[in-house]
Design an enzyme around this catalytic site. Sequence first.
Site, PDB file in Angstrom:
ATOM      1  N   GLU A  11      15.351 -52.691  98.846  1.00  0.00           N
ATOM      2  CA  GLU A  11      16.757 -52.439  99.160  1.00  0.00           C
ATOM      3  C   GLU A  11      17.649 -53.308  98.269  1.00  0.00           C
ATOM      4  O   GLU A  11      18.571 -52.824  97.633  1.00  0.00           O
ATOM      5  CB  GLU A  11      16.967 -52.767 100.643  1.00  0.00           C
ATOM      6  CG  GLU A  11      18.362 -52.499 101.135  1.00  0.00           C
ATOM      7  CD  GLU A  11      18.574 -53.031 102.555  1.00  0.00           C
ATOM      8  OE1 GLU A  11      17.702 -53.785 103.055  1.00  0.00           O
ATOM      9  OE2 GLU A  11      19.609 -52.704 103.151  1.00  0.00           O
ATOM     10  N   HIS A  12      17.360 -54.620  98.247  1.00  0.00           N
ATOM     11  CA  HIS A  12      18.117 -55.564  97.412  1.00  0.00           C
ATOM     12  C   HIS A  12      17.163 -56.179  96.392  1.00  0.00           C
ATOM     13  O   HIS A  12      16.083 -56.639  96.771  1.00  0.00           O
ATOM     14  CB  HIS A  12      18.674 -56.716  98.250  1.00  0.00           C
ATOM     15  CG  HIS A  12      19.479 -56.288  99.436  1.00  0.00           C
ATOM     16  ND1 HIS A  12      18.955 -56.213 100.700  1.00  0.00           N
ATOM     17  CD2 HIS A  12      20.771 -55.918  99.549  1.00  0.00           C
ATOM     18  CE1 HIS A  12      19.882 -55.820 101.552  1.00  0.00           C
ATOM     19  NE2 HIS A  12      21.004 -55.625 100.892  1.00  0.00           N
ATOM     20  N   HIS A  34      18.756 -61.910 109.108  1.00  0.00           N
ATOM     21  CA  HIS A  34      19.289 -60.696 109.740  1.00  0.00           C
ATOM     22  C   HIS A  34      18.459 -60.275 110.935  1.00  0.00           C
ATOM     23  O   HIS A  34      18.993 -59.798 111.939  1.00  0.00           O
ATOM     24  CB  HIS A  34      19.287 -59.532 108.746  1.00  0.00           C
ATOM     25  CG  HIS A  34      20.566 -59.413 107.974  1.00  0.00           C
ATOM     26  ND1 HIS A  34      21.764 -59.162 108.575  1.00  0.00           N
ATOM     27  CD2 HIS A  34      20.826 -59.512 106.650  1.00  0.00           C
ATOM     28  CE1 HIS A  34      22.713 -59.116 107.653  1.00  0.00           C
ATOM     29  NE2 HIS A  34      22.176 -59.331 106.477  1.00  0.00           N
ATOM     30  N   GLN A  54      18.379 -62.785 103.796  1.00  0.00           N
ATOM     31  CA  GLN A  54      17.803 -61.537 104.301  1.00  0.00           C
ATOM     32  C   GLN A  54      17.068 -61.803 105.614  1.00  0.00           C
ATOM     33  O   GLN A  54      17.249 -61.101 106.607  1.00  0.00           O
ATOM     34  CB  GLN A  54      16.843 -60.928 103.266  1.00  0.00           C
ATOM     35  CG  GLN A  54      16.453 -59.502 103.575  1.00  0.00           C
ATOM     36  CD  GLN A  54      17.660 -58.586 103.575  1.00  0.00           C
ATOM     37  OE1 GLN A  54      18.600 -58.784 102.814  1.00  0.00           O
ATOM     38  NE2 GLN A  54      17.667 -57.608 104.454  1.00  0.00           N
ATOM     39  N   HIS A 104      19.609  -6.039  97.762  1.00  0.00           N
ATOM     40  CA  HIS A 104      20.025  -6.944  96.690  1.00  0.00           C
ATOM     41  C   HIS A 104      20.152  -6.165  95.372  1.00  0.00           C
ATOM     42  O   HIS A 104      21.148  -6.272  94.656  1.00  0.00           O
ATOM     43  CB  HIS A 104      19.000  -8.068  96.501  1.00  0.00           C
ATOM     44  CG  HIS A 104      19.052  -9.145  97.539  1.00  0.00           C
ATOM     45  ND1 HIS A 104      18.710  -8.950  98.842  1.00  0.00           N
ATOM     46  CD2 HIS A 104      19.399 -10.467  97.445  1.00  0.00           C
ATOM     47  CE1 HIS A 104      18.840 -10.088  99.522  1.00  0.00           C
ATOM     48  NE2 HIS A 104      19.255 -11.019  98.687  1.00  0.00           N
ATOM     49  N   ASP A 136      26.930 -58.148 100.037  1.00  0.00           N
ATOM     50  CA  ASP A 136      27.110 -57.823 101.456  1.00  0.00           C
ATOM     51  C   ASP A 136      28.580 -57.738 101.820  1.00  0.00           C
ATOM     52  O   ASP A 136      28.957 -57.036 102.760  1.00  0.00           O
ATOM     53  CB  ASP A 136      26.456 -58.897 102.336  1.00  0.00           C
ATOM     54  CG  ASP A 136      24.958 -58.713 102.425  1.00  0.00           C
ATOM     55  OD1 ASP A 136      24.490 -57.614 102.100  1.00  0.00           O
ATOM     56  OD2 ASP A 136      24.275 -59.669 102.812  1.00  0.00           O
TER      57      ASP A 136
END
Lengths: 433, 433
Positions: A327-328, A262, A259, A420, A361
């Site tokens: 996220e992960h 990145h 991670q 209506h 991934d």
Amino acid sequence: MPVFLNTQDPDFDAAFTELLSAKREDSPDVDDVVAGIIADVRARGDAAVIELTAKFDRLELTPDTLRFSEAEIEALIAEVSDAERAALELAAERIRAYHAKQMPQDMLWREETGAELGWRWTPVSAAGLYVPGGLASYPSSVLMNAIPAKVAGVERLAIVVPTPDGQANPLVLLAAKLAGVDEIYRIGGAQAVAALAYGTESIPAVDKITGPGNAFVAAAKRRVFGKVGIDMIAGPSEILVIADEQANPEWIALDLLSQAEHDESAQSILITDSPAMADAVTAAVEKQLETLERRAIAGPSWRDFGAVVVVDDLDQAAALSNRVAPEHLELCVADPDALSAKITHAGAIFLGGWTPEAIGDYIGGPNHVLPTARSARFSSGLSVMDFVKRTTLAKMTPEALQAIGPAAETLAISESLEAHGLSVRARLDALNK
Amino acid sequence: MPVFLNTQDPDFDAAFTELLSAKREDSPDVDDVVAGIIADVRARGDAAVIELTAKFDRLELTPDTLRFSEAEIEALIAEVSDAERAALELAAERIRAYHAKQMPQDMLWREETGAELGWRWTPVSAAGLYVPGGLASYPSSVLMNAIPAKVAGVERLAIVVPTPDGQANPLVLLAAKLAGVDEIYRIGGAQAVAALAYGTESIPAVDKITGPGNAFVAAAKRRVFGKVGIDMIAGPSEILVIADEQANPEWIALDLLSQAEHDESAQSILITDSPAMADAVTAAVEKQLETLERRAIAGPSWRDFGAVVVVDDLDQAAALSNRVAPEHLELCVADPDALSAKITHAGAIFLGGWTPEAIGDYIGGPNHVLPTARSARFSSGLSVMDFVKRTTLAKMTPEALQAIGPAAETLAISESLEAHGLSVRARLDALNK
């Protein structure tokens, strides 16, 4: 140094809350620049896109060369090695199989009143996918965005990918071909987003734009939202690993670093009920950082945003993880299924020591476009659902209208919406004549 | 006068395109004001909310009176008539039954490699619902927003509803109670959105905010998006009626007006293959506009944005409707099912002459929060899906990792992400020892 916390510390709660709210990314304010670019593309179409591409990508294009030709694509794809092609093909096949199971079902039923109710799903007609150029040009992201769109039934799928100085990534083109992409344009930046949203002479507009990008792309997506649909605006991403004493610290160190490598603003967190594991993983991370190719990125990420949290037990670990909503999430514990059942907020869960996040991934099957920056509390990763939309269906019979119409009329009158009420009353009167 | 078009006109295409792109709403630019309000609420919490409520709603509150007490709610609800209560109860029951069918299914499967893959849905923990005050304070909208949240399993559901000068709408409170809302705050505007997104001393933060509002509310929702999830930003709404010669022109006129009476920027469009029907509906609309209670709103809407389009046949009608992608689509034709099958973009379809759009607003069961301003091309109405999120699941076995791990490693190396590759390689090496 990463943050070291222990739930036994008297100030743990304050420190953990601070960890959660740390601002990890300074987004430059490019909104005015982007507004100008979008206005320019709307006003001048191709000409604006071509000028901006010359300026930012140092690439001279014409309306005829905005799009890659079939021959160009084939020539570039031929450069890909057999091993890479086979790996991409396997990934595409597995991602397609997983996403095919996501197709939602239409429903239609008749209820007691005789009314028919239900809904129907239809695909977005045309979608555009932004693919970054340069370092972050990932063929895997092409598969992850394009395959769900095609599984959903999107008829026209266009890619925009900048090719600075004319440099194209053959793997990106191959991934696009494997995913069934229909058009590939060699443009990027806010001008590419504007072209997709509003159309130009050579680039027909789309209805939905997805895919990652830099601050300019993100600002452009925010601005065209409403005119077209967009996916989430991705923030800095994170991994959280929960490990017990039986986990392999060397593996976990590599998972945390996969991670961190990145992006300097990525966040890697270890939560463990074993102080020895905390020490072993920390040492293993430091050792890897001595030689890792991307240590200039992974190092700052780990030192500035990494965290190691020692907890009393795995229940506490699950509760803290739910506050992070990562996220992960890797569950490197003896019984990952039991722990998984306690997780309420996470983008993706990787169960057990044999499931490194990197599998997700590339090749596991689930999407790698996932909710970042704690947004897993309220949003999901990319899926087929992002490329379909629901039309609800209702069909009354005279009997059904007699059964429920009077209540609608009552509510319409309560809300002072006379027409209506009259639209229901006129039909009821016809029935009661 | 509304626009009259005929597909046989030589300039039809240009005129229809102009109709599609007409800007119907001038949103005042309140973004700076809203940014200031949000910053104030973040900095000063309750105190800021109380001050702003005194200023905008002329209502003096304390931290203790921000929220309606149970006793206040009960006292107000007691004012509701039996007929209105029964109508709201029927609506709540029908909306709940429809939305219960929307709950998505979890999936988990084992594939040939031995890997387990799947996903799981979990509810958002806390949601906030904005309910406008004053004229547009609609109890039906409370049901339409709150019931899907509760069906999804949202644990904590808060409502904010401004009560200018202390005036509360008993029907809104009853709708909230019927829907199972947990907390009701008598605040509104950007300050209420900020309080929900960031929390104050007395108002805990939520994870998702839905519901309609004015320009200030819309701007605030845009600004807090990312910190929390939001639903769509609603634009001016529209109805499109496709009618053949057998339709009832009086009913259709009332249906068109029931959209027009909402808002001067609403749009009502009739498409018909019968010139006689076009004339009859137009005349009926004009006649109703002489006496309609809300003619001061419905009149300008019809004259400025209304349109009557005569087509050669119903296939043409369907194709034009798909270009509009209307929020509401009525099919007042002899065979509505056949025509419905040709519709690819619409928020909600009402099939046949016995299904006035007003049924869908109140009591049909489907949601009345629908994609406006042509966004049905890429988005759906509110549903249970807005209050759940998906966590993907992957669990490798040693055998599965041996089968697909090498391809992940190949792709990681292609993307120059060394740690990703090493995290797979370390495990493969352990297996191959």
